[in-house]
Motif scaffolding. Structure first.
Motif, mmCIF file in Angstrom:
data_model
loop_
_atom_site.group_PDB
_atom_site.id
_atom_site.type_symbol
_atom_site.label_atom_id
_atom_site.label_comp_id
_atom_site.label_asym_id
_atom_site.label_seq_id
_atom_site.Cartn_x
_atom_site.Cartn_y
_atom_site.Cartn_z
ATOM 1 N N HIS A 137 0.710 -1.192 -0.027
ATOM 2 C CA HIS A 137 0.015 -0.162 0.077
ATOM 3 C C HIS A 137 0.988 1.213 0.088
ATOM 4 O O HIS A 137 0.525 2.263 -0.473
ATOM 5 C CB HIS A 137 -0.967 -0.091 1.113
ATOM 6 C CG HIS A 137 -1.944 -1.073 1.366
ATOM 7 N ND1 HIS A 137 -1.806 -2.127 1.925
ATOM 8 C CD2 HIS A 137 -3.163 -1.284 0.571
ATOM 9 C CE1 HIS A 137 -2.845 -2.994 1.751
ATOM 10 N NE2 HIS A 137 -3.618 -2.413 0.771
ATOM 11 N N ASN A 138 2.086 1.189 0.605
ATOM 12 C CA ASN A 138 2.856 2.394 1.033
ATOM 13 C C ASN A 138 4.230 2.400 0.734
ATOM 14 O O ASN A 138 4.977 2.302 1.798
ATOM 15 C CB ASN A 138 2.567 3.229 2.254
ATOM 16 C CG ASN A 138 0.932 3.642 2.242
ATOM 17 O OD1 ASN A 138 0.612 4.588 1.274
ATOM 18 N ND2 ASN A 138 0.131 3.239 3.250
ATOM 19 N N TYR A 193 0.547 8.492 0.009
ATOM 20 C CA TYR A 193 0.044 7.260 -0.381
ATOM 21 C C TYR A 193 0.714 6.509 -1.630
ATOM 22 O O TYR A 193 1.175 7.363 -2.355
ATOM 23 C CB TYR A 193 -1.565 6.984 -0.767
ATOM 24 C CG TYR A 193 -2.243 7.628 0.549
ATOM 25 C CD1 TYR A 193 -2.754 6.658 1.342
ATOM 26 C CD2 TYR A 193 -2.763 9.074 0.607
ATOM 27 C CE1 TYR A 193 -3.622 7.381 2.441
ATOM 28 C CE2 TYR A 193 -3.294 9.517 1.587
ATOM 29 C CZ TYR A 193 -3.887 8.554 2.671
ATOM 30 O OH TYR A 193 -4.741 8.996 3.635
ATOM 31 N N PRO A 213 -8.284 12.768 3.013
ATOM 32 C CA PRO A 213 -7.893 11.583 3.688
ATOM 33 C C PRO A 213 -8.159 11.855 5.459
ATOM 34 O O PRO A 213 -8.011 12.812 5.994
ATOM 35 C CB PRO A 213 -6.418 11.585 3.618
ATOM 36 C CG PRO A 213 -6.303 12.343 2.270
ATOM 37 C CD PRO A 213 -7.133 13.422 2.302
#
Length: 298
Positions: A137-138, A193, A213
Motif C-alpha cells: 500500500h505504501n 500514499y 484523507p
C-alpha cells in the motif's frame, strides 16, 4: 438469512417513522438498500441528503461511473469533500444541490489534550505517518530515508518491514487514535500514499485529488501541521488556513524541512490547534448541513 431480514426490517421500521417535511441524512457508500431507502423516503415526502465518504468508481472500482451517478441521483443533495470532487460530480451529471464540507470532523468520546511540544530548534524537524506500513500500500515509506537528510520519520501502524528498515525510519508500533492524540512523536504529519515519491502516481495517488484523507484529521487532533501533495483535494484548504506545507514531490523533503523557520512552524502549529478545536466539536458538519438546508429551504 437472519441478518438480512433483521437489517431490512430495521431499515423499513426507521423509514416508516418519518413524516412529510423531514430530512433524512444518509452516509455513502451505503452497502444495502440505498436506492430503496431514498425512494421510500421520497414517497413519504421526506428530503434526502447524502454525505459522501468514498466514491466506489474511484477507490475500489466496484461501480462504473454511470452506475454510481445513477445511484446518487436518488439523493436530493450531497455533502462532498472538496472543490475537486464537487466539480467531478457536476461534470458527470449530478443535478441536485451540493455542499463542500472542507474538513470532516473528528469527534472523541472525551476531551483529549495533546502533550506534544513544538520543536526548540530549526533543522531538527521530524515527520510521522499513521496507517498501513506495508510495501503493497505504501512502498514510498521505504524509499524516503535517502531524501530525509538526517530527519527522522516516525511510523505508526501495522505491516512494517523490518528487513527494509533504515536509521531514519523509527517504528513506533500500533497506537490507538487517542494515544496518538495525547502523545505522538513527529513534528509534521505526512499525508501521502502509494508507491511513488512523486505526487499523483497510481490509482490511490490519483484519488487523493478527490478525497479528503481521514488521517489528516488525526494529525490535526495531534496539533501537528501537515505535509500534503499540491494536487491533493485538501491542498488549497491547507494553504488558505496555514496548517501545513504543500509539495509536489518527496524527493526533496529534506530541503523542505530545512527551509522551515521556527516562527513559521509555531504559526502553523497554532493554526493546527485552532483547527483541532473545530473538528473535535463537529463544527464543519454543522456548518455544511446548515448552509445546505438553508439553501434548499427548510
Amino acid at each position: 438469512v437472519f441478518d438480512f431480514f433483521y437489517t431490512f426490517t430495521s431499515v423499513m421500521k426507521a423509514l416508516l417513522t418519518m413524516r412529510k417535511g423531514d430530512t433524512l441524512l444518509l452516509q455513502y457508500p451505503m452497502k444495502k438498500y440505498y436506492e430503496l431507502v431514498c425512494d421510500v423516503a421520497h414517497s413519504r415526502g421526506v428530503r434526502v441528503i447524502t454525505v459522501i465518504h468514498d466514491l466506489g468508481c474511484f477507490r475500489r472500482k466496484k461501480l462504473t461511473v454511470e452506475r454510481e451517478m445513477k445511484r446518487l441521483a436518488h439523493s436530493d443533495a450531497l455533502i462532498v469533500h472538496n472543490p475537486t470532487m464537487h466539480k467531478w460530480l457536476l461534470d458527470h451529471g449530478y443535478q441536485g444541490e451540493m455542499q463542500i464540507i472542507g474538513l470532516f470532523d473528528y469527534l472523541s468520546p472525551q476531551p483529549i489534550i495533546s502533550k506534544r511540544e513544538a520543536p526548540h530548534s530549526e533543522n531538527d524537524y521530524s515527520l510521522f505517518f499513521a496507517g498501513s506500513l506495508s510495501t503493497k500500500h505504501n512502498a514510498f515509506i521505504y524509499m524516503l530515508p535517502e531524501q530525509l537528510k538526517g530527519h527522522h520519520f516516525h511510523l505508526y501502524g501495522s505491516g512494517f518491514r523490518e528487513d527494509l528498515a533504515k536509521e531514519e525510519l523509527v517504528y513506533e508500533g500500533f497506537a490507538a487514535d487517542y494515544e496518538l492524540m495525547e502523545n505522538n512523536h513527529g513534528d509534521f504529519g505526512l499525508s501521502w500514499y502509494g508507491e511513488s515519491l512523486t505526487e499523483g502516481k497510481g490509482m490511490i495517488g490519483e484519488y487523493m485529488a478527490y478525497n479528503n484523507p481521514h488521517k489528516i484529521l488525526l494529525y490535526l487532533r495531534c496539533h501537528a501541521p501537515i505535509i500534503i501533495g499540491k494536487t491533493a483535494g485538501l491542498a488549497s484548504f491547507v494553504e488558505e488556513n496555514g496548517i501545513g506545507i504543500c509539495v509536489d514531490s518527496l524527493e526533496n523533503i529534506g530541503d523542505v524541512l530545512n527551509s522551515v523557520s521556527l516562527a513559521d512552524y509555531h504559526r502553523m502549529q497554532e493554526n493546527a490547534k485552532a483547527m483541532s478545536e473545530k473538528i473535535s466539536s463537529g463544527y464543519f458538519f454543522r456548518k455544511a448541513f446548515t448552509e445546505l438546508t438553508e439553501r434548499m429551504g427548510k
